[in-house]
Design an enzyme around this catalytic site. Structure first.
Site, PDB file in Angstrom:
ATOM      1  N   GLY A   1       0.810  -1.217   0.000  1.00  0.00           N
ATOM      2  CA  GLY A   1       0.000   0.000   0.000  1.00  0.00           C
ATOM      3  C   GLY A   1       0.837   1.258   0.000  1.00  0.00           C
ATOM      4  CB  ALA A   2       4.247   1.953  -1.262  1.00  0.00           C
TER       5      ALA A   2
ATOM      6  CG  PHE B   1      -2.639   9.784   4.356  1.00  0.00           C
ATOM      7  CD1 PHE B   1      -1.891  10.921   4.079  1.00  0.00           C
ATOM      8  CD2 PHE B   1      -3.210   9.662   5.605  1.00  0.00           C
ATOM      9  CE1 PHE B   1      -1.712  11.911   5.047  1.00  0.00           C
ATOM     10  CE2 PHE B   1      -3.042  10.639   6.572  1.00  0.00           C
ATOM     11  CZ  PHE B   1      -2.293  11.772   6.297  1.00  0.00           C
TER      12      PHE B   1
ATOM     13  NE  ARG C   1      -5.606  -1.696  -4.772  1.00  0.00           N
ATOM     14  CZ  ARG C   1      -6.843  -1.533  -4.322  1.00  0.00           C
ATOM     15  NH1 ARG C   1      -7.723  -0.890  -5.068  1.00  0.00           N
ATOM     16  NH2 ARG C   1      -7.186  -2.004  -3.139  1.00  0.00           N
TER      17      ARG C   1
ATOM     18  CG  ASP D   1      -7.323  -8.896  -5.330  1.00  0.00           C
ATOM     19  OD1 ASP D   1      -7.340  -8.423  -4.179  1.00  0.00           O
ATOM     20  OD2 ASP D   1      -8.174  -9.716  -5.737  1.00  0.00           O
TER      21      ASP D   1
ATOM     22  CE1 TYR E   1     -11.146   1.135   8.853  1.00  0.00           C
ATOM     23  CE2 TYR E   1     -11.694   2.134  10.968  1.00  0.00           C
ATOM     24  CZ  TYR E   1     -10.763   1.819  10.000  1.00  0.00           C
ATOM     25  OH  TYR E   1      -9.450   2.163  10.177  1.00  0.00           O
TER      26      TYR E   1
ATOM     27  CE  LYS F   1      -7.418  -1.417  10.188  1.00  0.00           C
ATOM     28  NZ  LYS F   1      -6.596  -1.401   8.949  1.00  0.00           N
TER      29      LYS F   1
ATOM     30  CB  VAL G   1      -3.700   8.861  10.316  1.00  0.00           C
ATOM     31  CG1 VAL G   1      -2.296   9.295   9.891  1.00  0.00           C
ATOM     32  CG2 VAL G   1      -3.627   7.558  11.120  1.00  0.00           C
TER      33      VAL G   1
ATOM     34  CB  SER H   1      -8.446  10.787   9.231  1.00  0.00           C
ATOM     35  OG  SER H   1      -7.237  10.452   8.595  1.00  0.00           O
TER      36      SER H   1
END
Length: 279
Positions: free
Chosen positions: A14-15, A18, A39, A65, A171, A175, A205, A222
């Site tokens: 996920g680089a 955010f 992706r 994915d 959500y 987590k 965040v 956020s």
């Protein structure tokens, strides 16, 4: 496990997000070599430009994915550590499994790939959430939580109400179930794995944006919340919504630093760390 220190190779999933972009930057600043998962090529090329000052210490691989079985099999080869940041954030899911499934599957995918192919990986740091510790334990006054707490409320709400559960519970359930799955995996496979686990649990965040944003769509939850509260609306946002209730928050740069320290400190192995500056 021993410390993972620069110039070790760290895979950051996920680089292009955010938090993920900041985790990559902080690791690069501290001398690590970073391979980011994205992706698509355009997202990877944006990061290469962003991190061009680090020259060959940043590269990227495409993982379309993250929840697909074997998605990280090639990416984990030759890696010393993993920062698994990629995870969905949505308040619009109808079926809870729309968000729970990808969160849990993405976590299990990276763990299974490291177990099978990441023979040099010493530590995995997973970005969880302070949503994983919130529960309804009786307390006087303002509730206080620590790393020993677990959220058993949201999974129960989702189990009982399904699609009718509140979006925040859907959500939060994603987590906590993803984090529990990670700890259960490590416990079940402790005799057959060569890495340990650390989880980081950020609150809301906030902070500067360095990932690619050319519309409102790439904003994380956020920052989207901040945008909605501080931009003009017709009718105007009610004053009461702007001033309360208070929320706990953390700077994205501090969140990224905690991920780096979780790799560098041997004693961090097997621990959970809440990342919050308070309310």
């Amino acid at each position: 496990m021993p410390a993972v220190l620069p110039p070790a190779k760290v895979l950051v999933t996920g680089a292009s997000g955010f938090v993920g972009a900041w985790v990559a930057k902080v690791l690069l600043d501290r001398g690590f070599t970073v391979i980011g998962t994205v992706r698509s090529d355009p997202r990877g090329e944006y990061l290469k430009t962003l991190f061009q000052q680090y020259e060959t210490r940043f590269s990227y691989v495409i993982v379309p994915d993250v929840g697909k079985n074997g998605a990280f099999d090639e990416a984990v080869v030759g890696i010393d550590a993993v920062a698994h940041v990629a995870s969905p954030v949505s308040m619009s899911a109808g079926d809870p499994q729309e968000i729970i499934g990808p969160a849990v599957n993405g976590t299990m995918s990276i763990l299974e790939s490291v177990k099978a192919h990441g023979t040099s990986v010493q530590r995995i740091v997973i970005t969880s959430s302070r949503a994983s510790v919130l529960n309804d334990k009786p307390q006087a006054g303002w509730p206080t939580f620590d790393e020993t707490d677990w959220n058993d409320v949201s999974p129960r709400e989702v189990e009982l109400k399904g699609k009718d559960a509140e979006p925040m519970h859907k959500y939060r359930a994603s987590k906590v179930l993803a984090e529990r799955a990670a700890w259960d995996f490590v416990e079940k496979n402790k005799e057959n794995i060569t890495f340990d686990l650390v989880t980081v649990l950020p609150s809301f965040v906030f902070g500067p944006i360095i990932h690619e944003v050319n519309s409102l769509a790439p904003l994380n939850f956020s920052i989207q919340l901040f945008h909605d509260y501080t931009t003009h609306h017709d009718p105007p946002t009610p004053a009461g919504k702007l001033t309360g209730p208070p929320m706990d928050m953390v700077d994205v740069r501090d969140t990224a630093l905690i991920h780096a320290l979780a790799l560098e400190k041997p004693e961090a192995g097997g621990e959970r760390f809440i990342a919050s500056a308070g309310v």
